[in-house]
Design an enzyme around this catalytic site. Sequence first.
Site, PDB file in Angstrom:
ATOM      1  N   HIS A 103       0.810  -1.229   0.000  1.00  0.00           N
ATOM      2  CA  HIS A 103       0.000   0.000   0.000  1.00  0.00           C
ATOM      3  C   HIS A 103       0.839   1.273   0.000  1.00  0.00           C
ATOM      4  O   HIS A 103       0.352   2.332   0.386  1.00  0.00           O
ATOM      5  CB  HIS A 103      -0.964  -0.016   1.201  1.00  0.00           C
ATOM      6  CG  HIS A 103      -2.032  -1.065   1.079  1.00  0.00           C
ATOM      7  ND1 HIS A 103      -2.757  -1.541   2.140  1.00  0.00           N
ATOM      8  CD2 HIS A 103      -2.492  -1.727  -0.021  1.00  0.00           C
ATOM      9  CE1 HIS A 103      -3.617  -2.463   1.707  1.00  0.00           C
ATOM     10  NE2 HIS A 103      -3.469  -2.599   0.407  1.00  0.00           N
ATOM     11  N   GLY A 168      -1.529  -9.303  12.523  1.00  0.00           N
ATOM     12  CA  GLY A 168      -2.087  -7.980  12.778  1.00  0.00           C
ATOM     13  C   GLY A 168      -2.825  -7.350  11.626  1.00  0.00           C
ATOM     14  O   GLY A 168      -2.711  -6.149  11.400  1.00  0.00           O
TER      15      GLY A 168
HETATM   16  P1  OAD Z   1      -6.925  -2.932  10.485  1.00  0.00           P
HETATM   17  O1  OAD Z   1      -6.977  -1.711  11.345  1.00  0.00           O
HETATM   18  O2  OAD Z   1      -8.079  -3.222   9.596  1.00  0.00           O
HETATM   19  O3  OAD Z   1      -6.727  -4.204  11.400  1.00  0.00           O
HETATM   20  C1  OAD Z   1      -5.755  -4.252  12.401  1.00  0.00           C
HETATM   21  C2  OAD Z   1      -5.712  -5.645  12.987  1.00  0.00           C
HETATM   22  O4  OAD Z   1      -4.691  -5.676  13.950  1.00  0.00           O
HETATM   23  C3  OAD Z   1      -7.005  -6.082  13.690  1.00  0.00           C
HETATM   24  O5  OAD Z   1      -7.363  -7.384  13.249  1.00  0.00           O
HETATM   25  C4  OAD Z   1      -6.603  -6.098  15.167  1.00  0.00           C
HETATM   26  O6  OAD Z   1      -7.274  -7.137  15.895  1.00  0.00           O
HETATM   27  C5  OAD Z   1      -5.134  -6.394  15.076  1.00  0.00           C
HETATM   28  N1  OAD Z   1      -4.325  -5.918  16.218  1.00  0.00           N
HETATM   29  C6  OAD Z   1      -4.537  -4.877  17.058  1.00  0.00           C
HETATM   30  N2  OAD Z   1      -3.546  -4.763  17.957  1.00  0.00           N
HETATM   31  C7  OAD Z   1      -2.668  -5.765  17.691  1.00  0.00           C
HETATM   32  C8  OAD Z   1      -1.422  -6.188  18.259  1.00  0.00           C
HETATM   33  N3  OAD Z   1      -0.860  -5.548  19.286  1.00  0.00           N
HETATM   34  N4  OAD Z   1      -0.800  -7.259  17.721  1.00  0.00           N
HETATM   35  C9  OAD Z   1      -1.352  -7.924  16.651  1.00  0.00           C
HETATM   36  N5  OAD Z   1      -2.508  -7.572  16.086  1.00  0.00           N
HETATM   37  C10 OAD Z   1      -3.173  -6.506  16.579  1.00  0.00           C
HETATM   38  O7  OAD Z   1      -5.547  -2.849   9.664  1.00  0.00           O
HETATM   39  P2  OAD Z   1      -5.114  -3.597   8.324  1.00  0.00           P
HETATM   40  O8  OAD Z   1      -5.695  -4.972   8.261  1.00  0.00           O
HETATM   41  O9  OAD Z   1      -3.657  -3.432   8.208  1.00  0.00           O
HETATM   42  O10 OAD Z   1      -4.902   0.592   3.544  1.00  0.00           O
HETATM   43  O11 OAD Z   1      -5.834  -2.688   7.256  1.00  0.00           O
HETATM   44  C11 OAD Z   1      -5.614  -2.947   5.907  1.00  0.00           C
HETATM   45  C12 OAD Z   1      -5.582  -1.676   5.100  1.00  0.00           C
HETATM   46  O12 OAD Z   1      -6.731  -0.880   5.377  1.00  0.00           O
HETATM   47  C13 OAD Z   1      -4.436  -0.753   5.434  1.00  0.00           C
HETATM   48  O13 OAD Z   1      -3.237  -1.094   4.799  1.00  0.00           O
HETATM   49  C14 OAD Z   1      -4.930   0.566   4.964  1.00  0.00           C
HETATM   50  C15 OAD Z   1      -6.327   0.512   5.494  1.00  0.00           C
HETATM   51  O14 OAD Z   1      -7.230   1.291   4.878  1.00  0.00           O
HETATM   52  C16 OAD Z   1      -4.431   1.671   2.903  1.00  0.00           C
HETATM   53  O15 OAD Z   1      -3.941   2.625   3.473  1.00  0.00           O
HETATM   54  C17 OAD Z   1      -4.567   1.572   1.432  1.00  0.00           C
END
Ligand code: OAD
Length: 226
Positions: A103, A168
């Site tokens: 991204h 994560g």
């Molecule tokens: P999300 O915010 O959707 O999800 C974050 C995940 O991290 C969730 O499943 C949480 O349960 C988990 N989480 C929280 N704290 C944690 C910890 N300490 N250790 C491990 N896991 C933890 O983020 P992404 O899946 O990365 O796109 O989101 C995907 C995309 O959506 C991003 O890259 C971004 C966003 O819009 C763009 O910017 C294009």
Amino acid sequence: MHITVLTGAGISAESGIPTFRGAGGLWEGFKVEDVASPEGWLRDQKMVLQFYNARRKAVKNANPNKAHLDLAALEQHHHVQIITQNIDDLHERAGSKNIVHLHGEIFKSRSVKNESIIYDCEGDINFGDIATDGGQLRPHIVWFGEQVPNLEKAITLTERSDILVIIGTSMLVYPAASLLHYAPYDIPVYIINPEIPEMNKKSNYHFIKKNASEGVAEFIRDVLKL
Ligand code: OAD
């Protein structure tokens, strides 16, 4: 052994960088569609630039956490390929060598006219800052509705995995989430997340319901026996 690691915002949470979907769908108080879409950009370029300037400062002030560092150290034993949805550089600063950003990257800017004119960018991007082709500079970040230029590369790398580790990420954003389906069908898949994402649960999927730092340590100790 080829270990492919798909990371999302959760791996950087323990470095103090908030996840996207953690705070009621708001990203640092902004609606994601206002700051991460071509439409949002056309509506208010100055606001979008300010938003990413603040994100860049926050990433600069953050440090890699134990999960990033343990993954980098794992390269002493295995071929480790990181595929990250994160725009921060914490995998790089931890020392990982093989990283694909799906991204984009907060420390790069590019021309609005030509996406292959890319610059390193440590400081702010201001309205009126232009590329060599005269196009306004924008963050080198993939917004919703835009192509994911590194997708093909990420698919090829995922197809080569012996183990896939997913850390994560909510697995809600495509095409990134679809990478899971490009892994060889029967390889072990480890999902490290304190909240297990909604997904079909196949027999080769193993869930480690922990924060990234604890979960990665457990994976290295109990699965890889290192
Ligand atoms: P999300 O915010 O959707 O999800 C974050 C995940 O991290 C969730 O499943 C949480 O349960 C988990 N989480 C929280 N704290 C944690 C910890 N300490 N250790 C491990 N896991 C933890 O983020 P992404 O899946 O990365 O796109 O989101 C995907 C995309 O959506 C991003 O890259 C971004 C966003 O819009 C763009 O910017 C294009």
